[in-house]
Design an enzyme around this catalytic site. Structure first.
Site, PDB file in Angstrom:
ATOM      1  N   ASP A  86      38.023  44.546  33.205  1.00 43.64           N
ATOM      2  CA  ASP A  86      38.013  46.026  33.262  1.00 43.64           C
ATOM      3  C   ASP A  86      39.109  46.299  32.169  1.00 43.64           C
ATOM      4  O   ASP A  86      40.225  45.917  32.085  1.00 43.64           O
ATOM      5  CB  ASP A  86      39.068  46.184  34.739  1.00 43.64           C
ATOM      6  CG  ASP A  86      39.066  47.509  35.111  1.00 43.64           C
ATOM      7  OD1 ASP A  86      39.183  48.435  34.286  1.00 43.64           O
ATOM      8  OD2 ASP A  86      39.269  48.035  36.613  1.00 43.64           O
ATOM      9  N   HIS A  87      38.254  47.100  31.347  1.00 45.33           N
ATOM     10  CA  HIS A  87      38.977  47.522  30.193  1.00 45.33           C
ATOM     11  C   HIS A  87      40.077  48.413  30.339  1.00 45.33           C
ATOM     12  O   HIS A  87      40.996  48.439  29.340  1.00 45.33           O
ATOM     13  CB  HIS A  87      37.881  48.274  29.485  1.00 45.33           C
ATOM     14  CG  HIS A  87      37.349  49.599  29.809  1.00 45.33           C
ATOM     15  ND1 HIS A  87      36.589  49.776  30.526  1.00 45.33           N
ATOM     16  CD2 HIS A  87      38.111  50.932  29.331  1.00 45.33           C
ATOM     17  CE1 HIS A  87      36.375  51.079  30.830  1.00 45.33           C
ATOM     18  NE2 HIS A  87      37.421  51.930  30.081  1.00 45.33           N
ATOM     19  N   HIS A 112      39.007  50.955  38.376  1.00 45.58           N
ATOM     20  CA  HIS A 112      39.874  51.445  37.536  1.00 45.58           C
ATOM     21  C   HIS A 112      41.118  51.942  38.107  1.00 45.58           C
ATOM     22  O   HIS A 112      42.379  51.599  37.876  1.00 45.58           O
ATOM     23  CB  HIS A 112      39.177  52.476  36.554  1.00 45.58           C
ATOM     24  CG  HIS A 112      38.284  51.975  35.872  1.00 45.58           C
ATOM     25  ND1 HIS A 112      38.135  50.762  35.401  1.00 45.58           N
ATOM     26  CD2 HIS A 112      37.142  52.661  35.392  1.00 45.58           C
ATOM     27  CE1 HIS A 112      37.037  50.431  34.585  1.00 45.58           C
ATOM     28  NE2 HIS A 112      36.325  51.686  34.649  1.00 45.58           N
TER      29      HIS A 112
END
Length: 483
Positions: free
Chosen positions: A177-178, A240
């Site tokens: 998950d960036h 996110h």
């Protein structure tokens, strides 16, 4: 201050989907930057794998073009680019068939880290994992990186986790998950747990509420058909925003250790209360400013998928009892901005006559743009005439605080890929964490689908639907301005 670049071990990294958009925009330019920073050993190799029939040189030419497009001009060193490209190889491979796997196996080396990046649709994860196992390409020390979406509900997430578990153990799986690779997100943990100033105040006794905002100016044009099957809840909140909420709300782990951190995040997810319908606002951007609206971009005139969502979320534990977390995210909003704002309660007794001039103390963590933090505090307004109060920020912009070094801070993908090579899973989601997030998310989605709710239309370039404002107003609060 001099930043330290610690080289990783020599590795072979195979990128399935190596000609795809994510590889071109993020993965390969990021790896070039790590090579330029001398963090990627020269003996390491990157192997692109995709269906297209390309030679090594043709693939290197594609990557050269990607570097020219997606790496800032002042970071494009011709000698370094050629050195990086020399590390690249390519294999034409059929993810669901037999072609290319023998050639890939022949390229792999012994006694180096082996990592496999699945930059492909989740429907191909099982096929690729099966063939890596069948052909003896992946071993017990290999690592596999998988991109979201990690399912579209609890059942599919469990099936995906079971599929990967047939071939890899949990310590080998890196669910990327960036957002967790962003410098400011990690600094959130440092601010909380490395400063006695904040941690004693980080609880319901002192915090009034928390706002988490991820606003985008772009719409869904170009990927409307895909987005229409997910929507803002699945695309952003379940992953996110959930991760940001966990980092704010988690208890201090016993150590900065991958499982210790993820254990505490999991406790937060499991403590989330069900969200009633009145605490949910969904929206779709309409046409405006000479642009088509969501329905046209999704190519579905009857779509009930949300491009905007706001929720009031509560956590059932002692630390956060009674503290609302307001989450919102949307497309085609006024500005591109991602931030976390922790608003503290007012002093228990006002000693100044100018009480009307008081404003909340707010700690704002900016994720994008202009990563940094500021703390809004009250001071005396300068000049004679009595004690008049005014609010000022104690500001820490990374660009200003770090100077030229801020430009060299690795972006999220760079940092996370290097963590994969190191074998550090701290910033990656564990399987039970993903499933717990879906277990909370599914009833919310099922509820509005059963009720037949339609998203409220909002103007592009606005801050979202009117009902989202009311979500805060009825609690006597206001959203922070999107800017």
């Amino acid at each position: 201050m001099v930043s330290r670049v610690i080289p990783v071990d020599v590795f072979d990294l195979v990128i399935f989907g190596g000609t795809g958009d994510l590889a071109r925009r993020k993965i390969l330019p990021g790896l070039y930057r790590r090579f330029l920073a001398a963090q990627m050993p020269a003996e390491s190799r990157i192997i692109g794998a995709a269906r297209a029939e390309l030679t090594d040189q043709e693939y290197r030419d594609q990557v050269r073009a990607a570097i020219a497009e997606f790496v800032p001009a002042d970071r494009q060193d011709p000698a370094a680019i050629e050195g990086f490209l020399a590390r690249l190889h390519y294999v034409a491979i059929d993810a669901t068939g037999a072609n290319g796997w023998a050639q890939l196996k022949a390229l792999m080396r012994e006694n180096v880290v082996r990592a496999f990046y699945f930059s492909v649709a989740p429907s191909l994860f099982g096929d690729i994992a099966q063939r890596l196992s069948d052909h003896g390409i992946a071993d017990a020390w290999s690592r596999v990186v998988v991109e979201k979406p990690f399912g579209r509900d609890l059942a599919s997430a469990r099936a995906l986790n079971a599929c990967l578990a047939r071939h890899f153990n949990e310590t080998q799986i890196y669910r990327i998950d960036h957002y967790l690779g962003k410098e400011t997100v990690q600094n959130l943990m440092a601010v909380r747990f490395a400063n006695i100033l904040f941690e004693p105040l980080w609880k319901a006794e002192y915090i009034d509420h928390v706002q988490i905002t991820v606003a985008e100016t772009v719409g869904v044009e170009g990927r409307g058909a895909y987005y229409d099957k997910s929507g803002a809840m699945r695309d952003m909140v379940q992953n996110h925003l959930m991760q940001l909420l966990c980092l704010i709300a988690m208890e201090p782990p016993y150590h900065f250790d991958p499982d210790a951190v993820r254990d505490e995040k999991l406790k937060v997810i499991r403590a989330l209360k069900p969200v009633p319908p009145e605490d949910i606002v969904r929206g779709q951007y309409g046409p405006g400013n000479g642009e088509a609206g969501y329905l046209a971009h999704a190519e579905n005139p009857n779509s009930r998928t949300e491009s905007y969502i706001a929720l009031k979320v509560q956590i059932s534990n002692w630390r956060w009892q009674g503290v609302p977390f307001y989450l919102r995210t949307g497309k085609r909003l006024r500005a591109r901005a991602s931030e976390i704002a922790i608003t503290f309660k007012p002093p228990p007794h006002a000693i100044f006559d100018d009480a009307s001039g008081w404003h909340e103390n707010v700690l704002v963590i900016r994720l994008q743009p202009n990563e940094g933090m500021n703390l809004m505090v009250m001071i005396k307004e300068p000049g004679p005439g009595g004690m008049r109060l005014m609010q000022v920020p104690l500001d820490m912009s990374f660009a200003e605080a770090l100077g030229a070094e801020a430009a060299d801070v690795p972006d999220a993908y760079e940092r996370l890929i290097m963590d994969v090579i190191r074998g550090n899973q701290t910033l990656f989601m564990r399987g039970d964490e993903v499933e717990a997030a879906w277990a909370w998310t599914d009833p919310i989605i099922e509820g509005w689908e059963a009720r037949g709710d339609r998203p409220q239309i909002y103007d592009p370039g606005s801050s979202g639907p009117e009902d989202a404002l009311m979500l805060m107003h009825r609690d006597g609060r206001r959203w922070r301005e999107i800017r």
